[in-house]
Structure formats: structure tokens, C-alpha cells
Motif scaffolding. Structure first.
Motif, PDB file in Angstrom:
ATOM      1  N   THR A  30      -9.484 -11.113  -9.261  1.00 24.46           N
ATOM      2  CA  THR A  30      -9.711 -10.514  -7.855  1.00 24.46           C
ATOM      3  C   THR A  30      -8.142 -10.818  -7.356  1.00 24.46           C
ATOM      4  N   HIS A  31      -7.625 -12.250  -7.689  1.00 25.56           N
ATOM      5  CA  HIS A  31      -6.140 -12.215  -7.000  1.00 25.56           C
ATOM      6  C   HIS A  31      -5.240 -11.199  -7.478  1.00 25.56           C
ATOM      7  N   VAL A  32      -5.284 -10.796  -8.868  1.00 27.64           N
ATOM      8  CA  VAL A  32      -4.219  -9.805  -9.356  1.00 27.64           C
ATOM      9  C   VAL A  32      -4.348  -8.510  -8.808  1.00 27.64           C
ATOM     10  N   ILE A  33      -5.767  -7.924  -8.845  1.00 29.86           N
ATOM     11  CA  ILE A  33      -5.780  -6.560  -8.169  1.00 29.86           C
ATOM     12  C   ILE A  33      -5.446  -6.533  -6.740  1.00 29.86           C
ATOM     13  N   CYS A  34      -5.920  -7.335  -5.981  1.00 28.84           N
ATOM     14  CA  CYS A  34      -5.545  -7.467  -4.625  1.00 28.84           C
ATOM     15  C   CYS A  34      -3.963  -7.631  -4.184  1.00 28.84           C
ATOM     16  N   SER A  35      -3.242  -8.390  -5.187  1.00 33.64           N
ATOM     17  CA  SER A  35      -1.882  -8.492  -4.906  1.00 33.64           C
ATOM     18  C   SER A  35      -1.440  -7.121  -5.346  1.00 33.64           C
ATOM     19  N   SER A  36      -1.635  -6.580  -6.285  1.00 31.61           N
ATOM     20  CA  SER A  36      -1.344  -5.450  -6.969  1.00 31.61           C
ATOM     21  C   SER A  36      -1.215  -4.133  -5.987  1.00 31.61           C
ATOM     22  N   ILE A  37      -2.501  -4.157  -5.258  1.00 31.03           N
ATOM     23  CA  ILE A  37      -2.701  -3.251  -4.077  1.00 31.03           C
ATOM     24  C   ILE A  37      -1.719  -3.468  -3.046  1.00 31.03           C
ATOM     25  N   MET A  38      -1.477  -4.686  -2.668  1.00 28.42           N
ATOM     26  CA  MET A  38      -0.362  -5.294  -1.554  1.00 28.42           C
ATOM     27  C   MET A  38       0.989  -4.625  -2.220  1.00 28.42           C
ATOM     28  N   GLY A  39       1.376  -4.896  -3.291  1.00 30.55           N
ATOM     29  CA  GLY A  39       2.570  -4.344  -3.865  1.00 30.55           C
ATOM     30  C   GLY A  39       2.875  -2.848  -3.914  1.00 30.55           C
ATOM     31  N   VAL A  40       1.579  -2.081  -4.340  1.00 25.91           N
ATOM     32  CA  VAL A  40       1.850  -0.837  -3.847  1.00 25.91           C
ATOM     33  C   VAL A  40       1.977  -0.375  -2.666  1.00 25.91           C
ATOM     34  N   GLY A  41       1.214  -1.035  -1.777  1.00 24.04           N
ATOM     35  CA  GLY A  41       1.338  -0.498  -0.297  1.00 24.04           C
ATOM     36  C   GLY A  41       2.592  -0.932   0.402  1.00 24.04           C
ATOM     37  N   THR A  42       3.585  -2.000  -0.174  1.00 21.93           N
ATOM     38  CA  THR A  42       4.677  -2.226   0.531  1.00 21.93           C
ATOM     39  C   THR A  42       5.685  -1.118   0.141  1.00 21.93           C
ATOM     40  N   THR A  43       5.532  -0.179  -0.897  1.00 23.27           N
ATOM     41  CA  THR A  43       6.457   0.677  -1.198  1.00 23.27           C
ATOM     42  C   THR A  43       6.352   1.759  -0.161  1.00 23.27           C
ATOM     43  N   MET A  44       5.351   1.758   0.779  1.00 23.77           N
ATOM     44  CA  MET A  44       5.332   2.781   1.984  1.00 23.77           C
ATOM     45  C   MET A  44       5.825   1.984   2.991  1.00 23.77           C
ATOM     46  N   GLY A  45       6.372   0.797   3.080  1.00 23.04           N
ATOM     47  CA  GLY A  45       6.682   0.106   4.164  1.00 23.04           C
ATOM     48  C   GLY A  45       5.600  -0.950   4.622  1.00 23.04           C
ATOM     49  N   THR A  46       6.322  -2.181   4.642  1.00 25.90           N
ATOM     50  CA  THR A  46       5.391  -3.441   5.024  1.00 25.90           C
ATOM     51  C   THR A  46       4.387  -3.090   6.164  1.00 25.90           C
ATOM     52  N   SER A  47       4.708  -2.487   7.157  1.00 22.85           N
ATOM     53  CA  SER A  47       3.523  -2.196   8.125  1.00 22.85           C
ATOM     54  C   SER A  47       2.415  -1.505   7.677  1.00 22.85           C
ATOM     55  N   THR A  48       2.413  -0.785   6.707  1.00 23.51           N
ATOM     56  CA  THR A  48       1.187  -0.122   5.949  1.00 23.51           C
ATOM     57  C   THR A  48       0.203  -0.991   5.390  1.00 23.51           C
ATOM     58  N   VAL A  49       0.532  -2.117   5.146  1.00 24.24           N
ATOM     59  CA  VAL A  49      -0.356  -3.180   4.560  1.00 24.24           C
ATOM     60  C   VAL A  49      -1.091  -3.967   5.815  1.00 24.24           C
ATOM     61  N   LYS A  50      -2.217  -4.107   5.885  1.00 32.10           N
ATOM     62  CA  LYS A  50      -2.871  -5.006   6.968  1.00 32.10           C
ATOM     63  C   LYS A  50      -2.868  -6.381   6.502  1.00 32.10           C
ATOM     64  N   TRP A  51      -1.893  -6.950   7.100  1.00 35.67           N
ATOM     65  CA  TRP A  51      -1.518  -8.196   6.450  1.00 35.67           C
ATOM     66  C   TRP A  51      -2.370  -9.335   7.094  1.00 35.67           C
ATOM     67  N   GLY A  52      -3.143  -9.031   8.239  1.00 33.08           N
ATOM     68  CA  GLY A  52      -4.252  -9.978   8.929  1.00 33.08           C
ATOM     69  C   GLY A  52      -5.234 -10.058   7.813  1.00 33.08           C
ATOM     70  N   VAL A  53      -5.877  -8.991   7.238  1.00 38.02           N
ATOM     71  CA  VAL A  53      -6.607  -8.986   6.249  1.00 38.02           C
ATOM     72  C   VAL A  53      -6.205  -9.639   5.083  1.00 38.02           C
ATOM     73  N   ALA A  54      -5.007  -9.516   4.628  1.00 39.67           N
ATOM     74  CA  ALA A  54      -4.472 -10.115   3.444  1.00 39.67           C
ATOM     75  C   ALA A  54      -4.489 -11.546   3.622  1.00 39.67           C
ATOM     76  N   ARG A  55      -4.095 -11.845   5.043  1.00 43.08           N
ATOM     77  CA  ARG A  55      -4.184 -13.461   5.257  1.00 43.08           C
ATOM     78  C   ARG A  55      -5.386 -13.996   5.021  1.00 43.08           C
ATOM     79  N   SER A  56      -6.210 -13.345   5.531  1.00 42.67           N
ATOM     80  CA  SER A  56      -7.727 -14.008   5.276  1.00 42.67           C
ATOM     81  C   SER A  56      -8.003 -14.069   4.034  1.00 42.67           C
TER      82      SER A  56
END
Length: 343
Positions: free
Chosen positions: A288-314
Motif C-alpha cells: 500500500t505504501h509503495v503504490i501510494c508513493s509511486s502515484i504521488m511520484g508520478v503526479g509530481t512530474t505534472m507539478g506538485t500542485s496536481t497532487v492533493k497533499w491534504g489527502v496524502a497527509r491523511s
């Protein structure tokens, strides 16, 4: 104290397989959230696809992870008669945490919940000496490292793909990546089964050792795995995946970042590479940790604003809480069991 009988061992193995089912149910989102959110597969087809590759993983990368899990509790230190009750307390802690986090739609780690439950129940039974702390330390280290590796791999895979396809026709590339995502989803589902089903195998082995089952050997530090345990564990996790955990699919597939097939391919490939590497090394990581962080890593290539960091924080907060809370539940569960069995 109530003696460990075959009937008791069989009942606890049954509960272990219930945990295995909830693992597949809880973590089905790991395997299918990206292919569902990118509309490469329908939800129904996605769970069948993932369950198949979860099961096929039984014939893959050996049982190194199972051997690691089976040595968390020091069988040379605790009374063998009490080992089944430690496992039972651990399973109660892990299953309880899986249900709590499923209810709130949080993609936490079934693996870490099980390890936390083992630690809590083991300490409750025989104090700190009951736990092999170097093994727990390795797990804790990779609790931090594996998401970081997944994040970096996700970013690098996506960056490489963007560079390689920079001159390609967007519509044609999208069509190709829809087909490629089937390969990456299969690889990720395979890696998920390879690491996660072995954790159930790892807690069944000490139970069989306690009753002198010949198939597991005589050395508590190196237990052999009977074929039927492998098949039962992989079959059960596959059925759990078939049941699906749609609350968590929504969180991972839609709430962290918006995904297209190319991004789903990059996230799944990065996750599969990270998990398979850990499985070969015998390290029980959180898929779970790995796929979540992989999705976040992919998302950051489009700009950090595209990742919903509030959800990621939870999600991260739930990760941090997993081992301590499941350990507390496991500790309390064994304390109640101790009273019941008169230990």
C-alpha cells in the motif's frame, strides 16, 4: 493453561486465512485503482484480473518474506504452548485495524498491522525478550525507505516516459499505454501477491511448529513451508481481492491525483519493481505504501500542485499510526486471552 490442540491450531489457521482475505479485500485497491481510474478496465474485470495474478504469484519468488515473518516472535524464548495465543492476539490486532481503516477509506498497510499485532501480543505474553528486534528494525527501516523508493521510482519512470514520448502523437501514445497498462497492472498484482500472501504463510508456520507438524522441520529459526500452506494463502488473498475494497479504490484512484493510462503505467511499474526487489530480499514491505508513493511520484512530474497533499497527509498519518495501534490492540487482545486460558 488450555493446551494447544490440533482443533485449536486449525481454528487459528482459519482466522489467519480470514486476515489473508481482509488483506486482499483491503489491498485490492493497490492492484486495481489505477486501471479503474484510467478506465482501462471496468471494476468487475479489474478485480478478476488482479485476483488471477495474485494467485499466480504463488509460483514466483519463493518464501523469503514468510521466513522473515515467522521469526519475529522468538520461538526459543516464549513457551511453545503460548505461541498459538500470541498469533491469535496478533491477528485480532491486524484484522481490527484493517476494518477500522477500510471503514474510513484509508489505504494503510495490512503487513504492518500484522507485524504490530505480533509485537504487541508477544510483549504481552513474555516481555520485550519475546520479539526479535533486529527483524522489526529492518521492517521499520523499510517502512520509511520503501515509500521513498516508490516515490523516486514513480517520478523517474514518468520523467523518462515523458522524454521518450515527447515527439509522439498524443492520441496514439495514449492508445499504446492503455495496452501497456495491462502489463504493468499484471506485474503489480503479481508483486502484491508475492509479498503479501507470504505474510499469512509466515504466521501459520509457527502454529504448525508448535504441534510438531513434520512438514515444517525442527529448527525454529528456519521453518520449511508445506505446499498446501502456500496454495491456501495465495488462494485466499485472491478471493479477498475479488471481493474488492471500493472505498479505498476511490481514495487511491481519484483523490490523490488525476491519472491517465501513461501515468497509471508508470506508477504500477515503479511499484512492482520496488516490491519485487523487497520480496527477493525477504523484506515484508507495505504494498500500500509503495503504490501510494509511486502515484504521488508520478503526479509530481505534472507539478506538485496536481497532487492533493491534504489527502496524502491523511494517508501518511494512518501509516504512522498502524504499527503502534495494532500493537496496542494485539497487546490488549492477548491480555484478555491470558485471563481466559489461565496463563
Amino acid at each position: 493453561m488450555i493446551e494447544a490442540t490440533w482443533e485449536l491450531i486449525a481454528a487459528i489457521i482459519g482466522i489467519a486465512l480470514v486476515f489473508d482475505f481482509t488483506n486482499g479485500f483491503h489491498d485490492s485497491a493497490n492492484s486495481i485503482s489505477t486501471v479503474v481510474s484510467t478506465k482501462v478496465l471496468s471494476p468487475r474485470n479489474a478485480v478478476v484480473f488482479a485476483a488471477f495474478f495474485n494467485f499466480v504469484a504463488a509460483f514466483g519468488f519463493g518464501v523469503a518474506v514468510a521466513n522473515t515473518i515467522s521469526t519475529i516472535v522468538e520461538l526459543n524464548v516464549v513457551s511453545l504452548a503460548v505461541v498459538p495465543y500470541i498469533v491469535l492476539g496478533a491477528l485480532i490486532g491486524a484484522i481490527a485495524w484493517n476494518i477500522i481503516t477500510w471503514f474510513f477509506g484509508l489505504p494503510t498497510s495490512s503487513s504492518h498491522a500484522l507485524i504490530g499485532g505480533l509485537v504487541g501480543a508477544g510483549i504481552s505474553a513474555a516481555g520485550l525478550a519475546a520479539i526479535r528486534w533486529n527483524t522489526v528494525g529492518t521492517v521499520a527501516l523499510f517502512m520509511v525507505l520503501s515509500p521513498i523508493i516508490g516515490l523516486i521510482c514513480g517520478f523517474l519512470f514518468m520523467a523518462a516516459i515523458l522524454w521518450l514520448t515527447r515527439k509522439a502523437n498524443k492520441q496514439s501514445a495514449e492508445s499504446h499505454f492503455k495496452r501497456l497498462q495491462l502489463c504493468s497492472a499484471a506485474a503489480y498484482s503479481f508483486s502484491h501477491g508475492t509479498n503479501d500472501a507470504q505474510k499469512t504463510i509466515g504466521i501459520i508456520l509457527p502454529l504448525l511448529f508448535v504441534v510438531g507438524y513434520a512438514g515444517v522441520g525442527t529448527n525454529p529459526n528456519h521453518l520449511l513451508v508445506p505446499a498446501w500452506v502456500i496454495i491456501a494463502s495465495y488462494t485466499t488473498i485472491a478471493f479477498g481481492t475479488l471481493a474488492g475494497g471500493w472505498r479505498i479504490v476511490r481514495t487511491m484512484g481519484y483523490k490523490i491525483t488525476k491519472l491517465r493510462p501513461v501515468q497509471g503505467f508508470a506508477a504500477e511499474t515503479a511499484g512492482a519493481v520496488t516490491i519485487l526487489g523487497a520480496s527477493v530480499a525477504g523484506i515484508p514491505v507495505s504494498t500500500t505504501h509503495v503504490i501510494c508513493s509511486s502515484i504521488m511520484g508520478v503526479g509530481t512530474t505534472m507539478g506538485t500542485s496536481t497532487v492533493k497533499w491534504g489527502v496524502a497527509r491523511s494517508i501518511v498519518i494512518a501509516w504512522v499510526l498502524t504499527i503502534p495501534i495494532s500493537a496496542i490492540i494485539g497487546f490488549a487482545a492477548f491480555a484478555v486471552i491470558r485471563v481466559i486460558i489461565g496463563y
